[in-house]
Design a protein around this motif. Structure first.
Motif, PDB file in Angstrom:
ATOM      1  N   PHE A  31       1.298   7.879 -13.435  1.00  0.00           N
ATOM      2  CA  PHE A  31       1.285   8.477 -14.790  1.00  0.00           C
ATOM      3  C   PHE A  31      -0.133   8.887 -15.193  1.00  0.00           C
ATOM      4  CE2 PHE A  31       5.305   5.987 -15.046  1.00  0.00           C
ATOM      5  CZ  PHE A  31       6.137   7.083 -15.129  1.00  0.00           C
ATOM      6  N   ARG A  32      -1.138   8.111 -14.795  1.00  0.00           N
ATOM      7  CA  ARG A  32      -2.525   8.459 -15.133  1.00  0.00           C
ATOM      8  C   ARG A  32      -2.879   9.826 -14.538  1.00  0.00           C
ATOM      9  NH1 ARG A  32      -7.398   8.712 -13.359  1.00  0.00           N
ATOM     10  NH2 ARG A  32      -6.933   8.114 -11.224  1.00  0.00           N
ATOM     11  N   GLN A  33      -2.555   9.992 -13.251  1.00  0.00           N
ATOM     12  CA  GLN A  33      -2.907  11.249 -12.590  1.00  0.00           C
ATOM     13  C   GLN A  33      -2.035  12.416 -13.071  1.00  0.00           C
ATOM     14  OE1 GLN A  33      -3.992  11.620  -8.540  1.00  0.00           O
ATOM     15  NE2 GLN A  33      -4.353   9.434  -8.208  1.00  0.00           N
ATOM     16  N   ALA A  34      -0.758  12.128 -13.318  1.00  0.00           N
ATOM     17  CA  ALA A  34       0.139  13.208 -13.778  1.00  0.00           C
ATOM     18  C   ALA A  34      -0.298  13.713 -15.148  1.00  0.00           C
ATOM     19  CB  ALA A  34       1.583  12.703 -13.823  1.00  0.00           C
ATOM     20  N   LEU A  35      -0.741  12.770 -15.995  1.00  0.00           N
ATOM     21  CA  LEU A  35      -1.231  13.135 -17.333  1.00  0.00           C
ATOM     22  C   LEU A  35      -2.521  13.945 -17.213  1.00  0.00           C
ATOM     23  CD1 LEU A  35      -0.091  12.436 -20.135  1.00  0.00           C
ATOM     24  CD2 LEU A  35      -1.598  10.431 -20.181  1.00  0.00           C
ATOM     25  N   ALA A  36      -3.440  13.466 -16.367  1.00  0.00           N
ATOM     26  CA  ALA A  36      -4.737  14.144 -16.202  1.00  0.00           C
ATOM     27  C   ALA A  36      -4.540  15.555 -15.647  1.00  0.00           C
ATOM     28  CB  ALA A  36      -5.627  13.325 -15.266  1.00  0.00           C
ATOM     29  N   ALA A  37      -3.517  15.737 -14.805  1.00  0.00           N
ATOM     30  CA  ALA A  37      -3.278  17.052 -14.201  1.00  0.00           C
ATOM     31  C   ALA A  37      -2.441  17.960 -15.110  1.00  0.00           C
ATOM     32  CB  ALA A  37      -2.568  16.869 -12.858  1.00  0.00           C
ATOM     33  N   GLY A  38      -2.034  17.455 -16.274  1.00  0.00           N
ATOM     34  CA  GLY A  38      -1.231  18.260 -17.198  1.00  0.00           C
ATOM     35  C   GLY A  38       0.210  18.426 -16.752  1.00  0.00           C
ATOM     36  N   MET A  39       0.665  17.558 -15.839  1.00  0.00           N
ATOM     37  CA  MET A  39       2.054  17.668 -15.370  1.00  0.00           C
ATOM     38  C   MET A  39       3.036  17.074 -16.360  1.00  0.00           C
ATOM     39  SD  MET A  39       1.744  16.637 -11.390  1.00  0.00           S
ATOM     40  CE  MET A  39       3.511  16.718 -11.104  1.00  0.00           C
ATOM     41  N   ILE A  40       2.572  16.112 -17.164  1.00  0.00           N
ATOM     42  CA  ILE A  40       3.428  15.498 -18.185  1.00  0.00           C
ATOM     43  C   ILE A  40       2.657  15.503 -19.508  1.00  0.00           C
ATOM     44  CG2 ILE A  40       4.784  14.042 -16.629  1.00  0.00           C
ATOM     45  CD1 ILE A  40       2.917  11.707 -17.277  1.00  0.00           C
TER      46      ILE A  40
ATOM     47  N   GLY B  31      -3.480   9.831  -1.929  1.00  0.00           N
ATOM     48  CA  GLY B  31      -2.126  10.271  -1.576  1.00  0.00           C
ATOM     49  C   GLY B  31      -1.301  10.586  -2.802  1.00  0.00           C
ATOM     50  N   VAL B  32      -1.436   9.755  -3.840  1.00  0.00           N
ATOM     51  CA  VAL B  32      -0.715  10.010  -5.091  1.00  0.00           C
ATOM     52  C   VAL B  32      -1.112  11.386  -5.625  1.00  0.00           C
ATOM     53  CG1 VAL B  32      -0.442   9.273  -7.495  1.00  0.00           C
ATOM     54  CG2 VAL B  32      -0.488   7.556  -5.666  1.00  0.00           C
ATOM     55  N   GLY B  33      -2.420  11.669  -5.607  1.00  0.00           N
ATOM     56  CA  GLY B  33      -2.911  12.959  -6.114  1.00  0.00           C
ATOM     57  C   GLY B  33      -2.341  14.117  -5.310  1.00  0.00           C
ATOM     58  N   LYS B  34      -2.334  13.977  -3.989  1.00  0.00           N
ATOM     59  CA  LYS B  34      -1.838  15.076  -3.135  1.00  0.00           C
ATOM     60  C   LYS B  34      -0.357  15.340  -3.386  1.00  0.00           C
ATOM     61  CE  LYS B  34      -5.063  15.172   0.665  1.00  0.00           C
ATOM     62  NZ  LYS B  34      -5.573  14.265   1.661  1.00  0.00           N
ATOM     63  N   VAL B  35       0.421  14.265  -3.467  1.00  0.00           N
ATOM     64  CA  VAL B  35       1.868  14.438  -3.683  1.00  0.00           C
ATOM     65  C   VAL B  35       2.126  15.056  -5.059  1.00  0.00           C
ATOM     66  CG1 VAL B  35       4.058  13.201  -3.972  1.00  0.00           C
ATOM     67  CG2 VAL B  35       2.565  12.646  -2.047  1.00  0.00           C
ATOM     68  N   LEU B  36       1.365  14.607  -6.071  1.00  0.00           N
ATOM     69  CA  LEU B  36       1.546  15.190  -7.416  1.00  0.00           C
ATOM     70  C   LEU B  36       1.181  16.671  -7.413  1.00  0.00           C
ATOM     71  CD1 LEU B  36       0.213  12.337  -9.744  1.00  0.00           C
ATOM     72  CD2 LEU B  36       2.584  13.064  -9.460  1.00  0.00           C
ATOM     73  N   ARG B  37       0.111  17.030  -6.714  1.00  0.00           N
ATOM     74  CA  ARG B  37      -0.281  18.455  -6.666  1.00  0.00           C
ATOM     75  C   ARG B  37       0.820  19.279  -6.000  1.00  0.00           C
ATOM     76  NH1 ARG B  37      -5.297  16.271  -6.286  1.00  0.00           N
ATOM     77  NH2 ARG B  37      -5.447  16.165  -4.023  1.00  0.00           N
TER      78      ARG B  37
ATOM     79  N   THR C 281       0.828  -1.205   0.000  1.00  0.00           N
ATOM     80  CA  THR C 281       0.000   0.000   0.000  1.00  0.00           C
ATOM     81  C   THR C 281       0.867   1.260   0.000  1.00  0.00           C
ATOM     82  OG1 THR C 281      -1.658  -1.195   1.278  1.00  0.00           O
ATOM     83  CG2 THR C 281      -1.898   1.189   1.128  1.00  0.00           C
ATOM     84  N   PRO C 282       0.896   1.980  -1.116  1.00  0.00           N
ATOM     85  CA  PRO C 282       1.639   3.247  -1.143  1.00  0.00           C
ATOM     86  C   PRO C 282       1.067   4.219  -0.103  1.00  0.00           C
ATOM     87  CG  PRO C 282       1.000   2.548  -3.362  1.00  0.00           C
ATOM     88  CD  PRO C 282       0.262   1.673  -2.407  1.00  0.00           C
ATOM     89  N   THR C 283       1.971   4.824   0.666  1.00  0.00           N
ATOM     90  CA  THR C 283       1.522   5.650   1.793  1.00  0.00           C
ATOM     91  C   THR C 283       2.260   6.979   1.798  1.00  0.00           C
ATOM     92  OG1 THR C 283       1.078   3.651   3.074  1.00  0.00           O
ATOM     93  CG2 THR C 283       1.326   5.701   4.316  1.00  0.00           C
TER      94      THR C 283
END
Ligand SMILES: NC(=O)c1ccc[n+]([C@@H]2O[C@H](COP(=O)([O-])OP(=O)(O)OC[C@H]3O[C@@H](n4cnc5c(N)ncnc54)[C@H](OP(=O)(O)O)[C@@H]3O)[C@@H](O)[C@H]2O)c1
Length: 299
Positions: free
Chosen positions: A234-243, A288-294, A191-193
């Motif tokens: 990668f899914r979230q980074a792409l959706a957020a326009g980070m990559i 958590g992935v979303g928060k860290v990417l933001r 579980t990624p934490t």
């Protein structure tokens, strides 16, 4: 309340300095005596466990949180003495000081205390059977904290990531920018934490009036593989326009990615006692992935 945080520049340590600030005075230590922003702090070297009581006597904290550890899993096989000093001896010295002064101690441990042969989430009381030096040194550290006899809160966590420090999420983003394809292990489950969740839960536990002592599992909710973790990043980074483009993430087996020390194949931890005892809600690991990417995007 004066809270002493060992390892103030680690992933969890940095988040602790933020999360514990409302509790009172927070004193940080690092090996170098400097924090990542360049400001000065206290020096604590876990390679010299004998030096720690003098530091504690001088600072006289009413709470101690130990986020320092030798976390290089493969390097620990080559340097077992250093791993045992940092992960077992130093925590034992700190725990004995805390027990003698009545100062509660928070200490972190790992899913790597288990061998990963389980088929349901591990409970805090399940038998440990670490696969390598890192896991054994962390298990011995837990035991040293328990036998010291003071009030302790041992939180076992897993797959820690943050917008800072060395972690899988940042490695994936870096490699994904360089390569078209990434081959990622798909047969290890955990579980990624996020480090921020660990720090926020620690603050909550320290504020809890119950005076509880023991061992709890502290991870986000849910489970995935390293491959699933990478795909979600990668899914979230792409959706957020980070990559602009995501690499192809190809699932491989552990056998195709040999490492000096074996990792547990299954290390999901059962967190229900933490949720019940401290009233802490643990969000899904994808949050958590979303928060860290933001946070990374804001930098
Ligand atoms: N990272 C994970 O995926 C993971 C998984 C499960 C459990 N945990 C546990 O969670 C806790 C926090 O981990 P983390 O991810 O925040 O670790 P981290 O980012 O690797 O930080 C480790 C910290 O320990 C310090 N440290 C290492 N050796 C030291 C020594 N000899 N003397 C003094 N300080 C020393 C480091 O300082 P320097 O910067 O000077 O090296 C750093 O501040 C640890 O107990 C770890 O075992 C981590």
């Amino acid at each position: 309340m004066t809270v002493l945080v060992f390892g103030g520049n680690g992933q969890v340590g940095q988040e602790l300095l933020r999360a514990l600030a409302p509790l009172g005075e927070v004193i940080a230590t690092t090996r170098s005596g400097a924090l990542p922003d360049g400001s000065a702090c206290e020096v604590a070297d876990f390679d010299q466990p004998g030096s720690l009581p003098a530091l504690l006597d001088r600072l006289r904290p009413s709470r101690v949180v130990n986020a320092a550890a030798c976390t290089a899993v493969d390097r620990a096989e080559q340097e077992p003495e250093a791993a045992y000093r940092a992960n077992a001896q130093a925590p034992g010295v700190i725990a004995r000081w805390c027990a003698a002064r009545g100062a509660p101690l928070v200490h972190y441990s790992t899913d790597y205390v288990f061998d990963g042969r389980g088929t349901r989430p591990y409970l805090p009381g399940d038998a440990t059977a670490p696969l390598g030096v890192y896991g054994r040194s962390k298990r011995d550290g837990e035991e040293a904290v328990r036998v010291a006899g003071g009030r302790h809160l041992i939180f076992r966590t897993a797959w820690v990531h943050a917008a800072h420090g060395h972690n899988f999420l940042r490695t994936m983003l870096r490699l994904g920018a360089e390569r078209d394809e990434l081959r990622v292990v798909a047969d290890q489950i955990g579980t990624p934490t996020p480090a921020a969740l660990i720090a926020d839960a620690t603050a909550r536990a320290l504020r809890h009036p119950g005076g509880l002592s023991g061992t709890w599992h502290l991870t986000a909710s849910g489970q995935t593989s390293w491959h699933g973790f990478a795909e979600e990043i990668f899914r979230q980074a792409l959706a957020a326009g980070m990559i602009e483009r995501a690499p192809r993430v190809t699932p491989i087996t552990t056998a195709e990615y040999p490492t000096p020390v074996r990792r547990p194949a299954y290390s999901r931890l059962d967190t229900s006692s933490l949720e019940t005892d401290f009233g802490i809600e643990l969000p899904d690991w994808r949050d958590g992935v979303g928060k860290v990417l933001r946070e990374l995007a804001q930098r």
